[in-house]
Write an enzyme that holds these catalytic residues in place. Structure first.
Site, PDB file in Angstrom:
ATOM      1  N   SER A 172      30.341   1.700 -15.595  1.00 46.84           N
ATOM      2  CA  SER A 172      29.115   2.467 -15.471  1.00 46.84           C
ATOM      3  C   SER A 172      28.172   1.806 -14.449  1.00 46.84           C
ATOM      4  CB  SER A 172      28.471   2.642 -16.845  1.00 46.84           C
ATOM      5  OG  SER A 172      27.454   3.613 -16.822  1.00 46.84           O
ATOM      6  N   GLY A 209      21.707  -1.451 -19.802  1.00 53.01           N
ATOM      7  CA  GLY A 209      21.364  -1.911 -21.140  1.00 53.01           C
ATOM      8  C   GLY A 209      22.147  -3.129 -21.562  1.00 53.01           C
TER       9      GLY A 209
END
Length: 529
Positions: free
Chosen positions: A221, A135
């Site tokens: 991440s 994202g």
């Protein structure tokens, strides 16, 4: 070569060294001239940035060609050089399926941003390359590199392809690769973008005052997965000096290693997923896919699918082998590694409120046979409060213990050290605790951008310490330095990690040795990735 607009004064036939912020110059890169800008107009409040006047930022510099049309589903292609000065004032496009709200989406998205406080292209400052989480975008203010640059680091972030444009596998694409680059696989286009960004730094960063032979890669991440693949890949051999993997690596037998960001798929799974996608957009050929509007490909997942997704593929090209085999065979770059987790992530949730029955159900769905009772004995509960605490403790320990075990695998084949940590500070203005991603701005020293609530005095103090550890590692391959609590690297007989945030110093990876031994016994009963 540095092209300066400063007039040189000559005395006794000798040219004095002229030093000025690089935004006062047009710099020459291998691809063409580039103009940067001051990163700050004034000293940021509360931040104690001593070199803020010198920090230059260059935004949106292409490191590879437009990925649309015939360049879709191909390795990143060389960018066309330019002759006129590239005005690096604005962020470039972000890639399709990135999910970002900070930049316009487009396929001409392979661009970098650079922050540097160098005063000369001869400074040879250490470099760090940041890979953002899912994202994300290199335009996200949480990933602004000026605070790191203030400490003598050249900070680079970049975009990479994701979704179908980043990971599509198909037999036809495999045949293309076999014919063009003699590689009998396809997919991992986003991973190849990540590798290309490393190469761009090696080829260009000297122009920005950086040392091309001193590159540390860093990410969180999905960005930690990128960093891990750069660390592991033979395609990046010898190109980096260190890796910082935030919320990433764990024991390769841990099932979470398949479902979290660092997970990957076998080739047959990715190929079947690609075939399903092509059917969903009514294309039977790659030529058809390359003619589709970008919007058709701007998807992060296909509806109704759960067993596969757009992610890395085990291709034995970009990825040399499974994670377990890569560790056991010592295939990765032998460089220092810093890695860890946050307290409230990967199954642990701040403020969790579950019943005892739910906790028992979770245990039964996670473990099998006698392990259900054994884990309950190690993480007991008798009511809602204790059940919630036990569930969280079990998942946090699973991260710290699993990361410790990963380090043990690493140390069995490598000479370079590993430092592990657990971040436990909750930023203000949110209710998720020390959640996933909450450490990023502290490590990057960019609290001049407010993402959570209004920063408090302790946040600035914590950021100073966190950033000092990160800067030391980037500069020296070791996080320790003057004024910091000693952070010991992982050793075979010490089951400690480093607490960062609310407190500083060594802490056990679990509350008891029997808990550690139980994880050590349970993990190998599962399938490794």
């Amino acid at each position: 070569m540095l092209v300066s607009t400063t007039n040189f004064a000559w005395t006794l036939g000798l040219a004095p060294v002229v030093r000025a912020a690089l935004y006062d110059t047009v710099i020459q890169t291998p691809n063409g001239p580039v103009q940067g800008y001051p990163a700050f107009n004034s000293s940021p409040a509360h931040m104690n940035l001593t070199n803020w006047r010198d920090v230059t930022v260059w935004k949106g510099i292409p490191f590879a060609a437009d990925t649309s049309g015939e360049n879709r589903f191909r390795p990143p292609q060389n960018v066309t050089a330019w002759n006129t000065t590239f005005d690096a004032k604005n962020y470039g496009l972000s890639c399709p399926s990135s999910g970002t709200t900070y930049a316009t989406i487009g396929e001409d998205c392979l661009n970098v941003n650079v922050w540097s406080a160098a005063n000369s292209s001869d400074d040879k400052l250490p470099v760090v390359m940041w890979s953002y989480p899912a994202g994300g975008s290199n335009a996200d203010p949480r990933f602004d590199g000026a605070g790191m640059a203030d400490k003598g680091i050249v900070f680079v972030n970049y975009n990479y392809r994701t979704g179908p444009t980043g990971w599509l596998v198909s037999p036809e694409l495999t045949q293309e690769n076999l014919a063009s680059i003699n590689v009998n696989s396809s997919g991992n286009w986003g991973m190849l973008d990540q590798f290309a960004a490393v190469q761009w730094i090696r080829d260009n960063i000297a122009s920005f005052g950086g040392d091309p032979d001193h590159i540390t890669v860093m990410g969180q991440s999905a960005g930690s997965a990128a960093t891990y693949h750069i660390l592991n890949s033979p395609l990046t051999k010898g190109k980096i000096v260190g890796a910082i993997i935030q919320s990433g690596v764990r024991d390769p037998y841990d099932p979470l290693a398949t479902s979290l960001a660092e997970g990957y798929q076998t080739y047959d799974v990715s190929e079947a997923y690609g075939a399903s996608f092509m059917e969903s957009v009514n294309c039977s050929t790659v030529a058809c896919l390359r003619q589709l509007p970008m919007e058709t490909l701007d998807v992060s997942a296909m509806p109704g699918t759960t067993s596969a997704s757009w992610k890395a593929t085990l291709d034995y090209y970009c990825m040399p082998d499974t994670y377990l085999n890569t560790l056991e065979l010592g295939l990765a770059n032998d460089v220092p590694v810093m890695t860890g987790n946050t307290k409230d992530e990967n199954g642990a949730s701040y403020g969790l409120n579950i019943t005892l029955a739910t906790y028992l159900s979770d245990l039964n769905s996670t473990y099998a046979g006698d392990y259900v009772n054994r884990f309950f004995a190690e993480y007991p509960a008798n009511d809602s409060a204790s059940a919630s605490a036990a569930e969280n403790a079990q998942f946090t320990d699973r991260s710290t213990v699993g990361t410790h075990f990963w380090a043990q695998y690493w140390l069995s084949k490598k000479t370079s050290p590993v430092w592990t940590y657990l971040w436990d500070h909750a930023p203000p203005g949110q209710t998720a605790g020390a959640a996933h991603m909450t450490e990023i701005q502290y490590t990057q020293n960019n609290l001049y951008n407010v993402y959570y609530g209004q920063w408090e005095d302790e946040d600035y103090q914590i950021a100073t310490t966190m950033n000092a550890y990160w800067v030391n590692f980037i500069k020296h391959g070791n996080p320790n330095g003057e004024g910091l609590v000693q952070w010991d690297s992982v050793s075979p007989n010490v089951t400690k990690t480093q607490e960062l945030g609310n407190n500083w110093g060594p802490m056990p990876i679990a509350s008891s040795s029997s808990q550690i031994e139980l994880f050590k016994e349970w993990f190998p009963t599962l399938s490794a990735i």
